[in-house]
Design an enzyme around this catalytic site. Structure first.
Site, PDB file in Angstrom:
ATOM      1  N   CYS A   2       0.834  -1.197   0.000  1.00 54.14           N
ATOM      2  CA  CYS A   2       0.000   0.000   0.000  1.00 54.14           C
ATOM      3  C   CYS A   2       0.873   1.254   0.000  1.00 54.14           C
ATOM      4  O   CYS A   2       2.054   1.211   0.299  1.00 54.14           O
ATOM      5  CB  CYS A   2      -0.908   0.011   1.225  1.00 54.14           C
ATOM      6  SG  CYS A   2      -1.838  -1.513   1.454  1.00 54.14           S
ATOM      7  N   ARG A  27       2.993   0.512  -6.767  1.00 55.07           N
ATOM      8  CA  ARG A  27       3.112  -0.389  -5.626  1.00 55.07           C
ATOM      9  C   ARG A  27       1.996  -1.426  -5.603  1.00 55.07           C
ATOM     10  O   ARG A  27       2.084  -2.416  -4.891  1.00 55.07           O
ATOM     11  CB  ARG A  27       3.091   0.420  -4.323  1.00 55.07           C
ATOM     12  CG  ARG A  27       4.298   1.319  -4.149  1.00 55.07           C
ATOM     13  CD  ARG A  27       4.148   2.217  -2.937  1.00 55.07           C
ATOM     14  NE  ARG A  27       4.194   1.473  -1.700  1.00 55.07           N
ATOM     15  CZ  ARG A  27       5.295   1.263  -0.983  1.00 55.07           C
ATOM     16  NH1 ARG A  27       6.441   1.750  -1.412  1.00 55.07           N
ATOM     17  NH2 ARG A  27       5.251   0.600   0.148  1.00 55.07           N
ATOM     18  N   TRP A  75      -3.970  -2.132  -0.915  1.00 54.74           N
ATOM     19  CA  TRP A  75      -3.908  -3.471  -1.494  1.00 54.74           C
ATOM     20  C   TRP A  75      -4.512  -4.403  -0.461  1.00 54.74           C
ATOM     21  O   TRP A  75      -3.985  -4.558   0.634  1.00 54.74           O
ATOM     22  CB  TRP A  75      -2.463  -3.851  -1.804  1.00 54.74           C
ATOM     23  CG  TRP A  75      -2.283  -5.098  -2.617  1.00 54.74           C
ATOM     24  CD1 TRP A  75      -2.302  -5.212  -3.976  1.00 54.74           C
ATOM     25  CD2 TRP A  75      -2.021  -6.416  -2.109  1.00 54.74           C
ATOM     26  NE1 TRP A  75      -2.082  -6.512  -4.351  1.00 54.74           N
ATOM     27  CE2 TRP A  75      -1.906  -7.276  -3.232  1.00 54.74           C
ATOM     28  CE3 TRP A  75      -1.884  -6.956  -0.831  1.00 54.74           C
ATOM     29  CZ2 TRP A  75      -1.650  -8.641  -3.101  1.00 54.74           C
ATOM     30  CZ3 TRP A  75      -1.642  -8.317  -0.701  1.00 54.74           C
ATOM     31  CH2 TRP A  75      -1.527  -9.148  -1.835  1.00 54.74           C
ATOM     32  N   ASN A 101      -0.244   1.188   6.390  1.00 51.44           N
ATOM     33  CA  ASN A 101       0.380   0.107   5.629  1.00 51.44           C
ATOM     34  C   ASN A 101       0.829  -0.963   6.612  1.00 51.44           C
ATOM     35  O   ASN A 101       1.333  -0.641   7.696  1.00 51.44           O
ATOM     36  CB  ASN A 101       1.601   0.603   4.860  1.00 51.44           C
ATOM     37  CG  ASN A 101       1.239   1.542   3.740  1.00 51.44           C
ATOM     38  OD1 ASN A 101       0.072   1.686   3.387  1.00 51.44           O
ATOM     39  ND2 ASN A 101       2.249   2.180   3.159  1.00 51.44           N
ATOM     40  N   GLY A 102       0.690  -2.226   6.226  1.00 54.97           N
ATOM     41  CA  GLY A 102       1.135  -3.305   7.094  1.00 54.97           C
ATOM     42  C   GLY A 102      -0.010  -4.191   7.532  1.00 54.97           C
ATOM     43  O   GLY A 102      -1.138  -4.087   7.043  1.00 54.97           O
ATOM     44  N   GLU A 495      13.508 -16.558 -14.995  1.00 53.10           N
ATOM     45  CA  GLU A 495      13.116 -15.154 -14.953  1.00 53.10           C
ATOM     46  C   GLU A 495      12.286 -14.779 -16.179  1.00 53.10           C
ATOM     47  O   GLU A 495      11.323 -14.010 -16.075  1.00 53.10           O
ATOM     48  CB  GLU A 495      14.362 -14.269 -14.851  1.00 53.10           C
ATOM     49  CG  GLU A 495      14.109 -12.770 -14.921  1.00 53.10           C
ATOM     50  CD  GLU A 495      13.228 -12.231 -13.806  1.00 53.10           C
ATOM     51  OE1 GLU A 495      12.812 -11.066 -13.911  1.00 53.10           O
ATOM     52  OE2 GLU A 495      12.947 -12.971 -12.836  1.00 53.10           O
ATOM     53  N   LYS A 499       8.487 -13.254 -16.007  1.00 53.34           N
ATOM     54  CA  LYS A 499       8.087 -11.983 -16.614  1.00 53.34           C
ATOM     55  C   LYS A 499       6.809 -12.153 -17.445  1.00 53.34           C
ATOM     56  O   LYS A 499       5.923 -11.304 -17.420  1.00 53.34           O
ATOM     57  CB  LYS A 499       9.211 -11.434 -17.500  1.00 53.34           C
ATOM     58  CG  LYS A 499      10.307 -10.753 -16.735  1.00 53.34           C
ATOM     59  CD  LYS A 499       9.823  -9.476 -16.097  1.00 53.34           C
ATOM     60  CE  LYS A 499      10.561  -9.174 -14.817  1.00 53.34           C
ATOM     61  NZ  LYS A 499      10.329 -10.068 -13.693  1.00 53.34           N
ATOM     62  N   GLU A 502       3.826 -12.627 -15.098  1.00 50.78           N
ATOM     63  CA  GLU A 502       3.492 -11.436 -14.318  1.00 50.78           C
ATOM     64  C   GLU A 502       2.636 -10.436 -15.088  1.00 50.78           C
ATOM     65  O   GLU A 502       1.670  -9.901 -14.541  1.00 50.78           O
ATOM     66  CB  GLU A 502       4.782 -10.730 -13.859  1.00 50.78           C
ATOM     67  CG  GLU A 502       5.482 -11.395 -12.696  1.00 50.78           C
ATOM     68  CD  GLU A 502       6.744 -10.652 -12.319  1.00 50.78           C
ATOM     69  OE1 GLU A 502       7.010 -10.528 -11.107  1.00 50.78           O
ATOM     70  OE2 GLU A 502       7.468 -10.194 -13.230  1.00 50.78           O
ATOM     71  N   HIS A 518      12.586 -35.052 -18.668  1.00 54.93           N
ATOM     72  CA  HIS A 518      12.196 -35.804 -17.471  1.00 54.93           C
ATOM     73  C   HIS A 518      10.807 -35.406 -16.990  1.00 54.93           C
ATOM     74  O   HIS A 518      10.557 -35.352 -15.779  1.00 54.93           O
ATOM     75  CB  HIS A 518      13.217 -35.590 -16.354  1.00 54.93           C
ATOM     76  CG  HIS A 518      14.579 -36.112 -16.694  1.00 54.93           C
ATOM     77  ND1 HIS A 518      14.849 -37.438 -16.881  1.00 54.93           N
ATOM     78  CD2 HIS A 518      15.748 -35.444 -16.913  1.00 54.93           C
ATOM     79  CE1 HIS A 518      16.130 -37.605 -17.176  1.00 54.93           C
ATOM     80  NE2 HIS A 518      16.701 -36.399 -17.202  1.00 54.93           N
ATOM     81  N   LYS A 617       4.406  -3.972  -6.178  1.00 54.90           N
ATOM     82  CA  LYS A 617       5.840  -3.797  -6.364  1.00 54.90           C
ATOM     83  C   LYS A 617       6.621  -4.255  -5.140  1.00 54.90           C
ATOM     84  O   LYS A 617       7.624  -4.942  -5.248  1.00 54.90           O
ATOM     85  CB  LYS A 617       6.138  -2.330  -6.650  1.00 54.90           C
ATOM     86  CG  LYS A 617       7.605  -2.044  -6.961  1.00 54.90           C
ATOM     87  CD  LYS A 617       8.026  -2.708  -8.240  1.00 54.90           C
ATOM     88  CE  LYS A 617       9.451  -2.387  -8.607  1.00 54.90           C
ATOM     89  NZ  LYS A 617       9.883  -3.174  -9.781  1.00 54.90           N
TER      90      LYS A 617
END
Length: 622
Positions: A2, A27, A75, A101-102, A495, A499, A502, A518, A617
């Site tokens: 947030c 964020r 968020w 926030n938190g 990575e 990407k 995401e 395999h 973020k």
């Protein structure tokens, strides 16, 4: 996750609050709101679900000239995204407003206690618990000390009393109806930054909203409380009294947080990588001694020579850079390395000798799991280091030493330039540790010369953008991708797959190329493209065999290969050519086409590139 902003001064508060919240959109959030102190002795709260533009439109319908206020992007953690659960929240009988926030872990028991006292709750959030707890604490302070409306020590005491009862993490911005000239801020685990102006002061959860408004900032540390007025700031520790603020220079400028001519921040940051890589290396390559130089490790070469084992801990993209670091350190420095998911390490109790050094790798410096893992390792007595991009962040403050990336602000949720800067920092670290042990002077000079050429190699790689757009158009409707690489480029495959997931919401999996047979080879068909990351190297022929296995089963192949590789062109359906660099630098160059390819697919699919769904973020909750 947030975002918080605050303003006190002579100007219209909402103008800064809205602009600040826009700069915090990266964020991640699902709702937003502001609280301003009006001239009638009350607090006006405006909230909206969705984007900041919706909130701005609501505020424009009922504009006010308030010169003090706080804002928030939420968020969701407790309660679904709606206006009721959005911040800010009232406390008491609209006696105060709070943005938070938190996560408060003991909110349920605190809530029951407040309900027993007659407080009524209208939301499902843990934040409203803090709001009513603050109102109750202020009531206690006023009863104890009398109604001194001009005494800011009373609400400050209420904040201290309330935060002592909280278990969890918080970054708090508070305005009180009875004290209309001040903003109160408190921090434990969630970042807050104060911006110092001339007759005005600012508050934010990171430095991005402050760029262009001030160049003097103060980072709050855990358990610190700040009181912001037009006259200045008062800073204190919750349990230890007043302290002098450590005023620092804000290195971020307004241009760095603007889009410029780019359509999205992600594309802008991809193209900034030649510069961000140069900034990470600047001043850290010592030609005379053929080594790297780091001023913040806070350990002598003699102490570092005694290190026998290194543990990298990280999450997400940073975990992939840690995997690159594992290859680098074991090959260049000959030091055994383990890479741990921070979310797992924090709850494990792995045996570690005294000569083990812990590196926490993080872009934001606020990732909750990485911070918790770092704290657990410190509790066990291990030396801890941070590789971080944000000065003043929690991890940067708590580690025993470390390296700042200096990559510049990264606004896009999907990390790009921070990742490559992390990899560059790890190359330099491996060189430094190697020179302490067995790497010769000549070998050290060769590595330094290779690093100096790297920004130009990345610049040249960016020229593949048009070709990557064409390839993205060809495969934009595919719903599954395999990403395959070996040795240094196995982390690149991971990575690259991340990407794509995401920002385009397309399923993708990364594997070591040899492991494909395999199990994952069962997924191969003519609708499942495989992306091979295969610059020239000592196992190139082995990877070619894996390509042939895919082609034999009718799977389309997209290859990332070095210029002049005609052999792969005879087999792959599409080839993206990149410059040839040494194997230990290949992850930095070969990831660029995968970043661009993911970007173009996301755009073609109509996705919100910079603000992908469900993501944030800085992941500051467990």
């Amino acid at each position: 996750m947030c975002g918080i902003v605050g303003y006190v001064g002579p100007k219209i508060a909402n103008e800064f609050l809205i602009e600040g919240l826009r700069r915090l959109e990266y964020r991640g959030y699902d709702s937003a709101g502001t609280a301003t102190l009006n001239g009638g002795g009350g607090i006006d709260i405006v909230k909206a679900v969705g984007r900041i533009s919706g909130l701005a439109a609501k505020i424009a319908q009922t504009p006010n000239a308030a010169t003090i206020g706080i804002g928030h992007t939420r968020w969701a953690t407790h309660g679904v995204p709606n206006e009721c659960n959005a911040h800010p929240h009232y406390g008491g009988n609209e006696d105060l407003a709070i943005a938070h926030n938190g996560v408060i872990e003991n909110h349920a028991e605190l809530k029951q206690s407040l309900v027993n006292k007659g407080y009524e709750f209208v939301s499902d959030t843990d934040t409203e618990v803090i709001a009513h707890l603050l109102a109750d604490s202020l009531k206690t302070e006023l009863e104890r000390n009398g109604h001194a409306d001009d005494d800011l020590a009373l609400p400050a005491a209420a904040v201290r009393a309330a935060t002592r009862k909280l278990r969890g993490t918080y970054g708090l911005a508070i305005v009180f109806r009875q004290y209309p000239g001040a903003i109160f801020a408190a921090r434990l685990g969630s970042p807050l930054v104060i911006g110092l102006g001339d007759g005005e002061n600012f508050l934010a959860s990171d430095s991005a909203p402050l760029a262009g408004y001030t160049d003097r900032i103060v980072y709050l540390s855990d358990h610190q409380l700040a009181v912001l007025t037009t006259d200045g700031i008062q800073l204190s520790h919750r349990d230890q009294g007043d302290i002098d603020p450590d005023i620092q220079v804000l290195e971020v400028n307004a241009e760095q947080v603007d889009l410029g001519h780019f359509e999205h921040y992600m594309l802008k940051e991809i193209y900034e990588q030649p510069e961000s890589i140069s900034n990470t290396m600047r001043g850290r390559l010592n030609d005379d001694d053929a080594t790297a130089v780091f001023g913040g490790l806070n350990l002598s070469p003699q102490e570092l020579r005694k290190i026998k084992r290194i543990v990298f801990t990280a999450c997400g993209t940073s975990w992939h850079s840690a995997l690159v670091g594992e290859y680098l350190f074991e090959e260049i420095a000959h030091i055994p390395v383990e890479v741990e998911y921070a979310s797992e390490l924090r709850y494990r109790n792995p045996p570690m000798d005294n000569d083990t050094l812990i590196f926490a790798i993080t872009q934001s410096g606020e990732t909750a799991d990485t911070l918790a893992a770092l704290r657990e390792m410190k509790r066990q007595g291990h030396l801890t280091m941070a590789i971080c991009n944000v000065v003043g962040s929690s991890i940067a403050q708590e580690a025993d030493g470390g390296i700042f990336l200096h990559a510049g602000p990264e606004i896009g949720v999907a990390s790009t330039k921070a990742y490559t800067s992390q990899c560059v920092a790890l190359v330099m670290l491996a060189l430094y540790f190697g020179r302490l042990r067995h790497v010769s002077y000549n070998e050290g000079r060769r590595i330094i010369e290779d690093l100096k050429k790297l920004p130009a190699m990345v610049e040249k790689t960016l020229e593949t953008n048009d070709k990557l757009r064409e390839v993205a158009e060809k495969y934009q409707h595919a719903t599954n991708f395999l990403y395959l690489g070996r040795h240094y480029n196995f982390p690149t495959a991971l990575e690259g797959a991340l990407k794509l997931k995401e920002i385009s919401y397309v399923h993708a999996e990364g594997y070591p190329a040899a492991e494909m047979k395999h199990g994952p080879i069962a997924l191969v068909d003519d609708q499942t493209p495989s992306v091979f990351v295969m610059p020239r190297g000592f196992i190139y022929d082995k990877v070619m065999s894996n390509v042939e296995e895919i082609k034999a089963r009718g799977g389309p192949v997209i290859a990332i290969a070095v210029e002049g590789d005609n052999r792969i062109a005879e087999v792959a359906d599409d080839v993206i050519y990149i410059p040839s660099v040494e194997e230990y630098l290949q992850p930095i160059v070969s990831i660029i086409p995968l970043q661009l390819r993911s970007y173009h697919i996301a755009v073609l699919r109509g996705c919100d590139v910079d603000k992908p769904r469900n993501l944030a973020k800085s992941v500051t909750v467990e």
